[in-house]
Design a protein around this motif. Structure first.
Motif, short mmCIF file in Angstrom:
data_model
loop_
_atom_site.label_atom_id
_atom_site.label_comp_id
_atom_site.label_asym_id
_atom_site.label_seq_id
_atom_site.Cartn_x
_atom_site.Cartn_y
_atom_site.Cartn_z
N VAL A 1 45.63 58.88 33.43
CA VAL A 1 45.51 57.78 32.49
C VAL A 1 44.30 57.98 31.60
O VAL A 1 44.35 57.77 30.38
CB VAL A 1 45.41 56.44 33.24
N CYS B 1 47.77 54.80 25.12
CA CYS B 1 46.52 54.24 25.68
C CYS B 1 45.47 53.94 24.62
O CYS B 1 44.42 53.37 24.95
CB CYS B 1 45.92 55.23 26.68
N ILE C 1 52.16 53.17 37.57
CA ILE C 1 50.78 53.66 37.60
C ILE C 1 50.33 53.77 39.05
O ILE C 1 50.46 52.82 39.83
CB ILE C 1 49.83 52.72 36.83
N LEU D 1 45.02 48.65 31.73
CA LEU D 1 44.38 49.90 32.13
C LEU D 1 42.88 49.72 32.33
O LEU D 1 42.28 50.31 33.25
CB LEU D 1 44.65 50.98 31.08
#
Length: 289
Positions: free
Chosen positions: A150, A22, A75, A37
């Motif tokens: 996340v 990420c 996700i 994201l």
């Protein structure tokens, strides 16, 4: 004590891999991931990576000693609806999944994204409350029974949701096993289980072996090919080879019904292109005897 220490090490390794995936850096390969994201955060209050994405990240580090690049990212998002997500990601949606989510593509990356309350098990059963901590109880296989935030929470830490630790125990024991047998596609479960066990060279646990023997008994070769084409987009393993493995599992149960089963894998067998793995869990459980 030793198992607790190894489990803690696995969890820390997984968290590092999620952070790496990420992170904003100059690495071009993860730019579509970071952008997606950010877009998800604009429509949802929280989100987790789920299932196979995390398995791929962790096993790549353990087996190949390098960061993982999963084929796709699963996700689950809280605080939004499917309609809001459709509006936000309209340009990237390739299809709606049969489980109530969206498949999206950005450059070469595939994303399967869905609202938390649309998770199939939550929709089908009142026994589960739609919350991230319950997600690990919904997966068919133990090596998918995990979720990770996340984005870091208030304490600048990500939470790992792993229920009774079936995910990490499966990795430590190098065994693929049933986590939740309730699933609307038993044929697909049989095929996915065999492909995964062969890919990572893990044993098949007794419950899963009985499931494969029962539900795989009537699967003909044409059907084994059709299931792969529908799920993977192509035939990854020759249907005749899958048929032989189903027979091998069934025969093994006849000899020892309560023992894990290891598939006989031909040396020339070509598995997933990006995940050709020689299992080397030296620090976890030693070499396979």
């Amino acid at each position: 004590m030793a198992d607790r220490a190894r489990l803690a090490t696995l969890k820390q390794t997984l968290l590092r891999e999620v952070r790496y995936l990420c992170c904003h850096t100059e690495r071009r390969w993860n730019t579509p991931i970071v952008k997606t994201l950010e877009d998800i955060r604009s429509v949802g209050s929280r989100a987790v990576f789920f299932g196979g994405t995390l398995r791929s990240l962790l096993l790549s580090r353990l087996f190949n000693r390098r960061p993982g690049r999963p084929r796709d990212l699963d996700i689950v998002v809280a605080g939004t609806t499917l309609e809001e997500m459709k509006r936000k990601f309209d340009a990237h949606i390739t299809r709606e999944t049969r489980f109530g989510g969206l498949s999206m593509k950005r450059y070469t990356w595939q994303f399967d994204v869905w609202p938390l309350d649309r998770t199939w098990t939550f929709v089908q059963s009142d026994a589960f409350n739609p919350q991230f901590s319950a997600l690990p109880r919904t997966t068919f296989l133990n090596l998918e029974a995990v979720a990770v935030d996340v984005w870091p929470g208030d304490q600048r830490k990500r939470t790992i949701y792993s229920g009774d630790e079936q995910f990490f125990s499966g990795i430590l024991n190098k065994t693929l096993e049933i986590n939740n047998a309730v699933n609307p596609f038993p044929g697909l479960c049989v095929v996915r289980s065999l492909v995964m066990a062969a890919d990572i060279d893990f044993s098949i646990g007794p419950r899963l072996a009985h499931y494969i023997a029962h539900h795989g008994d009537n699967l003909v070769q044409d059907e084994l090919g059709d299931i792969q084409r529908h799920h993977y987009g192509r035939v990854r393993i020759d249907p005749g080879q899958l048929r032989m493995w189903i027979n091998h599992v069934t025969d093994s149960l006849g000899r020892q019904a309560d023992r894990p089963v290891l598939l006989p894998i031909p040396r020339q067998l070509t598995l997933w292109d990006e995940d050709t793995v020689a299992v080397r869990l030296h620090v976890l459980a030693g070499r396979r005897k």
